[in-house]
Write an enzyme that holds these catalytic residues in place. Sequence first.
Site, short mmCIF file in Angstrom:
data_model
loop_
_atom_site.label_atom_id
_atom_site.label_comp_id
_atom_site.label_asym_id
_atom_site.label_seq_id
_atom_site.Cartn_x
_atom_site.Cartn_y
_atom_site.Cartn_z
N LYS A 154 59.62 23.82 2.63
CA LYS A 154 59.31 22.97 1.41
C LYS A 154 58.93 23.60 0.38
O LYS A 154 57.95 24.37 0.29
CB LYS A 154 58.37 21.77 1.86
CG LYS A 154 58.13 20.80 0.85
CD LYS A 154 56.87 20.10 1.00
CE LYS A 154 55.79 20.38 -0.18
NZ LYS A 154 55.97 20.27 -1.45
N GLU A 177 47.59 31.49 2.86
CA GLU A 177 47.46 32.46 1.59
C GLU A 177 46.69 31.60 0.53
O GLU A 177 47.82 30.95 -0.21
CB GLU A 177 48.48 33.12 1.30
CG GLU A 177 49.13 33.87 2.45
CD GLU A 177 48.50 35.26 2.77
OE1 GLU A 177 47.65 35.78 1.91
OE2 GLU A 177 48.79 35.89 3.84
N CYS A 223 47.66 33.98 -8.54
CA CYS A 223 46.72 34.26 -7.33
C CYS A 223 45.90 35.56 -7.81
O CYS A 223 44.50 35.51 -7.35
CB CYS A 223 47.04 34.01 -5.93
SG CYS A 223 48.25 35.22 -5.58
N GLU A 246 38.19 29.13 -9.40
CA GLU A 246 39.46 29.49 -9.65
C GLU A 246 39.82 28.42 -10.61
O GLU A 246 40.13 27.22 -10.49
CB GLU A 246 40.51 29.60 -8.60
CG GLU A 246 41.78 29.84 -8.86
CD GLU A 246 42.81 29.89 -7.74
OE1 GLU A 246 42.90 28.73 -7.23
OE2 GLU A 246 43.46 30.75 -7.51
#
Length: 493
Positions: free
Chosen positions: A174, A249, A283, A382
């Site tokens: 996906k 992750e 990231c 973040e």
Amino acid sequence: MTRDYGHYINGTWVPSESGRWFETTSPTTGEVLARFPQGTRGDVQRAVDAAEAAFPAWKRLPPPRRGEILLRAAQIMRQRKDELGALVTTEMGKVIAEGKGDVQESIDFLEYIAGEGRRLFGETTPSELPSKFCMTVRQPIGVVGCITPWNFPMAIPMWKVGAALISGNTIVFKPASLTPLCVATLVEVFEEAGLPPGVWNFVTGGGSTVGMEIVEHPRVKAVSFTGGVPAGKVIYEAAARLLKPVEVELGGKNPQIVLDDANLELALDGILFGAFGTAGQRCTATSRLILHEAVYDQFLAMLLARTKALVIGDPLDPRTDVGPVVDQAAGESIMEYIAIGKGEATLLTGGERLTGDLYERGFFIQPTIFATEHGTRISKEEIFGPVLSVIKVRNYDEAIRIANDIEYGLSSSIYTRDVNLAFRAIDDLETGITYINAPTIGAEVHLPFGGVKNTGNGGREAGTSAIDEFTEIKTVFVDYSNRLQKAQIVDER
Ligand code: NAD
């Protein structure tokens, strides 16, 4: 006219049973690029059936032959690199040099992992008993699920697909709903490269439906996920209830430390690329600059001058440094953080959404820098946008303490000419990746990639570890003594 794609199941583009569609659009112009089906749990079940049916033959195909297909896919991508790079930039919004970099990383990884078809090493070791042979072999897991984010719309899918395929698994995949066209194009590349039907199935749609069905389906034997912490937690919990292996992750809040003996010009190039490359949507983006007080004023002056000179605009124009952020929701979330920053820290530059002309149709945010104490929200959470927090420190020890006092542990960087401090930092920084005199971004495909703490659950993608996620280890004992030998239960001892 834009094309309507389907799901790609058993080698054919098929519609969803939902009959509903969503559009993928350019973050720069708002133009509709293609339509994809809004998938259902039933669509995923059909994809799992196809993957399961294709598994025995794919498992039997010798791994070097699987590698040949990956190499052919890499070759096609190389021939089409400019066009694919432009597609990444058009659908995701990163500047064109980075769009092509996304493609190059995909090619590099496929070439690297294709060679794994001639390795897939196990171990041999002596037995404690005579006339007995011991070894381990790697076996595919079966049908595996892959769920990916939008920020590396080709490279992250290729990391997962390449490693899963060379290991002999079949896939239900996906993509992120913001960048399905990039992955659909790769599906076609693999078809052209000769991948048999059913080996890589592609289903589009929502995380809580299509994504969750991939995680929960009993015949999907393992899941590889890259994305944010909130979704990662939901997936990890769901998989845990099923005792299903899952690799997550997740995010980062990556520091670049600049000590008083650093080469400041070099550190400046590093922070600009790390913080504002991909508009901060990596990231591994540098979101914290931890700056020694002795060079604080000088370095900040240099940084502000260069930041103000960055060109924000059309990412397809090679002169542009910073493109739009990926969509309205991302832009609003970043602007909320900037508003929080204005309340708790000192805004040094940027802080505004750009408007007018080209900027009307996309969400363009000025590269933004705050001076802040460690501990503010903007210094710890973040943001995933072009926002940098600068934190002043007195010495190496304080820099390391602040670098580590964070929930994430993906990447870190330190600029110093002191070799002893550089090596101490390798010991001291609590991250999966550490750069010395280089920015926090810049993964190379033949090295492991991943993080500690809330950045993940311990796995590493790419490099020699790429196949660990996608293989089972079988331990084999061959007893050629012609008698029953009992390990640990030996009379003579
Ligand atoms: P996201 O978590 O919102 O989505 C990632 C994918 O998961 C998408 O395909 C989404 O549809 C799907 N998803 C969402 N909820 C789900 C659920 N409940 N079940 C199953 N699937 C679900 O992340 P994003 O916004 O696409 O990407 C940005 C995030 O990804 C950032 O936090 C970034 O740090 C992280 N990221 C991490 C790495 C890494 O290797 N550590 C690499 C790139 C991006």
